[in-house]
Design a protein around this motif. Sequence first.
Motif, PDB file in Angstrom:
ATOM      1  N   GLY A  61     -27.033   7.352 -48.734  1.00 14.81           N
ATOM      2  CA  GLY A  61     -25.563   7.519 -48.701  1.00 14.81           C
ATOM      3  C   GLY A  61     -24.931   6.867 -47.540  1.00 14.81           C
ATOM      4  O   GLY A  61     -23.733   7.130 -47.049  1.00 14.81           O
ATOM      5  N   TRP A  62     -25.604   6.109 -46.471  1.00 17.94           N
ATOM      6  CA  TRP A  62     -25.127   5.660 -45.266  1.00 17.94           C
ATOM      7  C   TRP A  62     -24.025   4.873 -45.503  1.00 17.94           C
ATOM      8  O   TRP A  62     -24.102   3.857 -46.276  1.00 17.94           O
ATOM      9  N   HIS A  63     -22.904   4.981 -44.599  1.00 16.36           N
ATOM     10  CA  HIS A  63     -21.529   4.170 -44.875  1.00 16.36           C
ATOM     11  C   HIS A  63     -21.068   4.278 -43.513  1.00 16.36           C
ATOM     12  O   HIS A  63     -20.942   4.971 -43.008  1.00 16.36           O
ATOM     13  N   PRO A  64     -20.218   3.003 -43.350  1.00 15.68           N
ATOM     14  CA  PRO A  64     -19.614   2.907 -41.966  1.00 15.68           C
ATOM     15  C   PRO A  64     -18.034   3.469 -42.095  1.00 15.68           C
ATOM     16  O   PRO A  64     -17.404   3.455 -43.039  1.00 15.68           O
ATOM     17  N   HIS A  65     -17.509   3.694 -40.776  1.00 13.39           N
ATOM     18  CA  HIS A  65     -16.394   4.158 -40.394  1.00 13.39           C
ATOM     19  C   HIS A  65     -15.987   3.246 -38.963  1.00 13.39           C
ATOM     20  O   HIS A  65     -16.791   3.223 -38.228  1.00 13.39           O
ATOM     21  N   THR A  70     -12.937  11.110 -39.068  1.00 14.12           N
ATOM     22  CA  THR A  70     -13.112  11.862 -40.630  1.00 14.12           C
ATOM     23  C   THR A  70     -13.078  13.503 -40.469  1.00 14.12           C
ATOM     24  O   THR A  70     -13.729  13.960 -39.194  1.00 14.12           O
ATOM     25  N   GLU A  83     -25.259  11.166 -38.081  1.00  9.21           N
ATOM     26  CA  GLU A  83     -24.628  10.130 -37.871  1.00  9.21           C
ATOM     27  C   GLU A  83     -25.482   9.304 -37.085  1.00  9.21           C
ATOM     28  O   GLU A  83     -26.364   9.762 -36.303  1.00  9.21           O
ATOM     29  N   TRP A 106     -21.807   4.951 -38.232  1.00  8.95           N
ATOM     30  CA  TRP A 106     -22.403   5.228 -39.671  1.00  8.95           C
ATOM     31  C   TRP A 106     -22.773   6.645 -39.923  1.00  8.95           C
ATOM     32  O   TRP A 106     -23.125   7.271 -38.964  1.00  8.95           O
ATOM     33  N   HIS A 107     -22.378   7.050 -41.213  1.00  7.28           N
ATOM     34  CA  HIS A 107     -22.851   8.514 -41.207  1.00  7.28           C
ATOM     35  C   HIS A 107     -23.330   8.733 -42.826  1.00  7.28           C
ATOM     36  O   HIS A 107     -23.086   7.828 -43.639  1.00  7.28           O
ATOM     37  N   THR A 108     -23.917   9.816 -42.894  1.00  8.37           N
ATOM     38  CA  THR A 108     -24.505  10.264 -44.459  1.00  8.37           C
ATOM     39  C   THR A 108     -24.312  11.887 -44.607  1.00  8.37           C
ATOM     40  O   THR A 108     -24.404  12.294 -43.703  1.00  8.37           O
TER      41      THR A 108
END
Length: 115
Positions: A61-65, A70, A83, A106-108
Amino acid sequence: MLARQIQQPVREIAYRTRGRTRGPITRLVSPSDLGELIKPFVFLDLFDFDGPTPPAPMELGWHPHSGIATVTVMFDGSVRYAETTGKAGVLPAGGIEWMRAGNGVWHTGAPSRGA
């Protein structure tokens, strides 16, 4: 003792959306619709992991911001999160997490069973 009813004014619905559902996530607000009107809030997602679609493992599920923050509010259940800032933990029902993305992070996350 009788409870006294308080009359609230009737408010009309200004905007209604069913959102777009993909797996256990329904995007209720995005920048291309209501997000344009309620800036700085640009996304509002509803996560429902009690449905037929099982959640992906945290590792997937890792994805960047970047450049935004958030805010995660847990109404029911709990979620594990991690994170690239080194922060990790479990966000319980009633908890709030604020993640500053700044120049990029990045967080998941994944549902936490039994917490």
